[in-house]
Design a protein around this motif. Structure first.
Motif, mmCIF file in Angstrom:
data_model
loop_
_atom_site.group_PDB
_atom_site.id
_atom_site.type_symbol
_atom_site.label_atom_id
_atom_site.label_comp_id
_atom_site.label_asym_id
_atom_site.label_seq_id
_atom_site.Cartn_x
_atom_site.Cartn_y
_atom_site.Cartn_z
ATOM 1 N N VAL A 55 39.372 50.166 47.954
ATOM 2 C CA VAL A 55 39.254 49.544 46.638
ATOM 3 C C VAL A 55 38.967 48.051 46.797
ATOM 4 O O VAL A 55 39.166 47.481 47.866
ATOM 5 C CB VAL A 55 40.541 49.726 45.804
ATOM 6 C CG1 VAL A 55 40.812 51.192 45.515
ATOM 7 C CG2 VAL A 55 41.735 49.107 46.515
ATOM 8 N N PHE A 56 38.521 47.435 45.723
ATOM 9 C CA PHE A 56 38.370 45.986 45.720
ATOM 10 C C PHE A 56 39.721 45.334 45.434
ATOM 11 O O PHE A 56 40.545 45.881 44.691
ATOM 12 C CB PHE A 56 37.373 45.538 44.660
ATOM 13 C CG PHE A 56 35.940 45.810 45.012
ATOM 14 C CD1 PHE A 56 35.445 45.517 46.274
ATOM 15 C CD2 PHE A 56 35.072 46.362 44.085
ATOM 16 C CE1 PHE A 56 34.122 45.770 46.603
ATOM 17 C CE2 PHE A 56 33.746 46.613 44.405
ATOM 18 C CZ PHE A 56 33.267 46.311 45.664
ATOM 19 N N SER A 57 39.899 44.160 45.980
ATOM 20 C CA SER A 57 41.121 43.399 45.708
ATOM 21 C C SER A 57 40.825 42.146 44.892
ATOM 22 O O SER A 57 41.742 41.406 44.536
ATOM 23 C CB SER A 57 41.797 42.996 47.027
ATOM 24 O OG SER A 57 40.924 42.182 47.807
ATOM 25 N N ASP A 58 39.529 41.913 44.575
ATOM 26 C CA ASP A 58 39.159 40.672 43.895
ATOM 27 C C ASP A 58 38.109 40.880 42.810
ATOM 28 O O ASP A 58 37.370 39.963 42.483
ATOM 29 C CB ASP A 58 38.662 39.645 44.916
ATOM 30 C CG ASP A 58 37.390 40.089 45.639
ATOM 31 O OD1 ASP A 58 37.042 41.286 45.547
ATOM 32 O OD2 ASP A 58 36.746 39.246 46.288
ATOM 33 N N LYS A 59 38.037 42.090 42.272
ATOM 34 C CA LYS A 59 37.033 42.368 41.236
ATOM 35 C C LYS A 59 37.735 42.777 39.943
ATOM 36 O O LYS A 59 37.687 43.910 39.506
ATOM 37 C CB LYS A 59 36.056 43.450 41.696
ATOM 38 C CG LYS A 59 34.811 43.516 40.812
ATOM 39 C CD LYS A 59 33.755 44.438 41.381
ATOM 40 C CE LYS A 59 32.484 44.363 40.527
ATOM 41 N NZ LYS A 59 31.425 45.254 41.001
ATOM 42 N N LYS A 60 38.360 41.812 39.328
ATOM 43 C CA LYS A 60 39.056 42.040 38.067
ATOM 44 C C LYS A 60 38.042 42.281 36.967
ATOM 45 O O LYS A 60 37.028 41.589 36.911
ATOM 46 C CB LYS A 60 39.919 40.807 37.757
ATOM 47 C CG LYS A 60 40.903 40.987 36.627
ATOM 48 C CD LYS A 60 41.794 39.752 36.494
ATOM 49 C CE LYS A 60 42.851 39.949 35.445
ATOM 50 N NZ LYS A 60 43.755 38.776 35.323
ATOM 51 N N PRO A 61 38.257 43.256 36.072
ATOM 52 C CA PRO A 61 39.447 44.097 35.878
ATOM 53 C C PRO A 61 39.320 45.506 36.486
ATOM 54 O O PRO A 61 39.997 46.410 36.046
ATOM 55 C CB PRO A 61 39.510 44.185 34.354
ATOM 56 C CG PRO A 61 38.056 44.209 33.939
ATOM 57 C CD PRO A 61 37.331 43.336 34.931
ATOM 58 N N PHE A 62 38.457 45.672 37.483
ATOM 59 C CA PHE A 62 38.220 47.011 38.028
ATOM 60 C C PHE A 62 39.078 47.314 39.248
ATOM 61 O O PHE A 62 39.590 48.416 39.407
ATOM 62 C CB PHE A 62 36.734 47.184 38.339
ATOM 63 C CG PHE A 62 35.882 47.080 37.115
ATOM 64 C CD1 PHE A 62 35.751 48.156 36.257
ATOM 65 C CD2 PHE A 62 35.250 45.889 36.781
ATOM 66 C CE1 PHE A 62 35.002 48.066 35.099
ATOM 67 C CE2 PHE A 62 34.497 45.780 35.629
ATOM 68 C CZ PHE A 62 34.379 46.875 34.786
#
Length: 290
Positions: A55-62
């Motif tokens: 998963v991404f840790s820096d792609k808010k809000p996804f």
């Protein structure tokens, strides 16, 4: 002779240890062994009691990590349900856009749920399950020099993340646009804030969310290129896991799961700025079928 026997035994044990880590791709069209991907079947995942999800840790809000160090977002909400219905725990593995395919090929993760757009090129390297979101490209730029068409970017600097559809699209269609590339989304957005580029392009859903949270910036190009889909990805040949996820997505439509996901994770960001049905996909059915 004893040294030869010992060496042979050592090599055989090493090979056995590697194959014990999970399954490898079966055979290619010619019948030759295909070991390009390492993966675990559904039964192997259940037996281990844990699923590894990229998963991404820096792609808010996804997909992002909150102030408490917990993963949150639209993709995370889905990941939690997958693990629950599989009856296993989750091990989140933070990934960058350009690492998603490699993490699957090497068996570092079982599934990628990192806002992964389905493309023909990617489908040659991984297997996509049914989609759960629709997306196109968008471009965000400062209000003081708003970019409203891609032609305005000719000779200017566009910020993109490596390994994304935005990088591919502008490379192929607008070669006169200078691309400033970063590994992480945080780095890319910081570059825009610092004025190191004239605009930034990635999924339209994300740039809209970012612009809402960053006054002084707007999405001047709301939809660019084809309408694509976002889907889970598994290692090439991992039919067992792909089919399980497909069946899960179909079953979740009965409870309108992804609409609930949207309301929990995206609605607080978008408010009334986005039509939920323009983004959410239920049961893997897109557009008129949805």
């Amino acid at each position: 002779m004893k040294k030869f026997i010992a060496l042979t035994l050592s090599l055989l044990l090493g090979a056995a240890a590697l194959t014990g880590c999970g399954s490898t791709g079966g055979t290619d069209e010619s019948g030759a062994a295909d070991n390009s991907a390492i993966y675990r079947t559904v039964d192997e995942i259940k037996e281990s009691g844990k699923i590894n999800i990229g998963v991404f840790s820096d792609k808010k809000p996804f997909g992002y990590v909150d102030e408490n160090g917990d993963y949150q977002g639209y993709d995370i909400y889905f990941a939690e349900r997958l693990a629950k219905d599989l009856g296993v725990e989750i091990e989140y593995v933070s990934t960058e856009p350009a690492s998603r395919v490699e993490y699957l090929k090497t068996g570092k993760v079982d599934v990628i749920l990192a806002n992964f757009t389905v493309t023909e090129e990617r489908a040659e390297s991984v297997d996509f399950a049914l989609p759960y979101m629709k997306v196109a490209l968008g471009v965000v730029s400062p209000d003081s020099a708003l970019i409203t068409s891609p032609e305005q970017l000719n000779g200017k600097t566009l910020i993109v993340a490596k390994g994304t559809t935005a990088e591919t699209y502008f490379t192929e269609n607008y070669p006169d646009v200078k691309l400033l590339k970063f590994d992480q989304y945080t780095e890319a957005y910081n570059a825009l804030l610092d004025g190191r580029g004239d605009a930034l392009s990635t999924d339209n859903t994300e740039v809209l969310a970012w612009a809402i949270q960053n006054p002084g910036f707007s999405v001047g190009i709301e939809s660019l290129g084809d309408i694509d889909t976002i889907a889970p990805a598994v290692s090439k040949g991992n039919t067992s896991l792909k089919e399980w996820i497909d069946n899960e997505i179909v079953a979740l439509a009965d409870e309108q799961f992804f609409h609930k996901d949207y309301e929990e994770t995206l609605a607080p960001v978008y408010g009334d700025n986005v039509d939920i049905d323009s983004l959410v996909v239920e049961g893997g059915k897109v557009d008129s079928e949805n």
